[in-house]
Scaffold this motif. Structure first.
Motif, mmCIF file in Angstrom:
data_model
loop_
_atom_site.group_PDB
_atom_site.id
_atom_site.type_symbol
_atom_site.label_atom_id
_atom_site.label_comp_id
_atom_site.label_asym_id
_atom_site.label_seq_id
_atom_site.Cartn_x
_atom_site.Cartn_y
_atom_site.Cartn_z
ATOM 1 N N ASP A 129 22.113 76.690 16.382
ATOM 2 C CA ASP A 129 22.885 76.094 15.054
ATOM 3 C C ASP A 129 23.426 74.917 15.369
ATOM 4 O O ASP A 129 23.297 73.863 14.577
ATOM 5 N N ALA A 152 27.227 80.549 4.697
ATOM 6 C CA ALA A 152 26.278 81.442 5.748
ATOM 7 C C ALA A 152 26.936 82.851 5.496
ATOM 8 O O ALA A 152 26.055 83.565 5.867
ATOM 9 N N CYS A 188 23.073 79.836 8.924
ATOM 10 C CA CYS A 188 23.999 78.728 9.343
ATOM 11 C C CYS A 188 23.080 77.351 8.848
ATOM 12 O O CYS A 188 23.841 76.511 8.504
#
Ligand code: GLU
Length: 302
Positions: A129, A152, A188
């Protein structure tokens, strides 16, 4: 160009807010439907913009393009052993084809395909991420890009369908890492917030044979750039890629946050944003704006 953008804004005004803001991710439904922005970035770095072009929004599926590109840097052609390059003709979260085709998703822009790509990135990066955000910061030149954690988390809470796709692929041995870890990193990425200006800049190398004027380096080879543009043209707008080719005539990628990135090869990258979506999940006013823009300038690649 500025007067053309004003004219387009005028033309599409009656459509802004028409359609429906995505609500299957509850935190995403809170965005104001009446927003509209457009940014155009020329290959020499000139920016033309109008409306809410500097306001960050949830990039959602537009992230699939950048995670594919991140993976292409490491895996090259190996990617295409795990995910195909055919349009699916089905909704982005469909599971039907996946069972028939033994866990190999049709293309990297449907959810199953993007999850396989995320699984590949999970194998390469300790924190995929963060790698993705750093990549987008470098490509856009905006170092304040962030993830909206509320979105998220909301996506993760409502992950059943994406989790089903990932576990199905695991049952076919097309998924190496822990499903839950990959899912959270995928969400994410979808929940990253960027503006039209950020996205037009970050995607500009796709209009410039793989060269980014921001980093001063090649992001992809010329051949890989053509491959990504071909995938965008055939699979970038869910099951409305045909209409997008017909009406707009450019490679493009949409997201349920209401953004659409489009590429005019050799000349410009464009990002339009308006959160209310049509039935296929594409920005209603955004599609109309791109159609009007390409008609005015004769930009269709076909
Ligand atoms: N995060 C979304 C999902 O997986 C992506 C949706 C989209 O923009 O297509 O369902």
């Amino acid at each position: 160009m500025d007067s053309l953008l004003s004219q387009i804004l005028n033309d599409v005004k009656p459509l802004v807010g028409k359609g429906k803001v995505a609500d299957y991710i509850p935190a995403l439904s809170l965005v104001e439907a009446e927003k509209f922005g457009i940014a155009i970035c020329s290959n020499d770095g000139e920016i033309y913009k109008i409306g809410d072009a500097d306001l960050p929004f949830s990039i959602q599926s537009i992230s699939k393009v950048f995670s594919l590109i991140l993976a292409m840097e490491f895996y090259g052609d190996e990617i295409w052993t795990r995910v195909g390059h055919e349009p699916s003709g089905l909704p982005f979260n469909s599971l039907v084809q996946l069972e028939h085709e033994q866990g190999i998703p049709r293309n990297p822009f449907i959810n199953a395909g993007a999850l396989v790509v995320s699984d590949m990135n999970q194998s390469k990066f300790a924190a995929p991420d963060i790698a993705m955000r750093e990549f987008l910061k470098k490509l856009s030149g905006n170092y304040s890009i962030q993830v909206d954690k509320k979105i998220a988390d909301s996506e993760y809470e409502h992950r059943a369908r994406n989790a089903a796709a990932a576990y199905l692929m695991k049952s076919f041995n097309n998924f190496d890492n822990e499903v839950e870890d990959v899912l959270y990193n995928y969400f994410c990425n979808c929940a990253i917030k960027m503006s039209c200006v950020d996205l037009a800049k970050a995607a500009n190398f796709l209009a410039n044979k793989g060269f980014s004027f921001i980093t001063g380096k090649k992001v992809l080879t010329e051949n890989q750039t053509s491959q990504v543009n071909a995938l965008l043209a055939t699979s970038g707008l869910y099951d409305e890629a045909g209409s997008f080719a017909f009406r707009v005539g450019l490679p493009g990628k949409s997201g349920v946050g209401g953004g659409i990135v489009a590429i005019v090869p050799g000349q410009f990258s464009i990002c339009v944003w308006s959160p209310a979506l049509n039935e296929a999940g594409n920005s209603l006013a955004g599609m109309a704006a791109l159609e009007s823009l390409t008609k005015h300038i004769g930009w269709s690649v076909y």
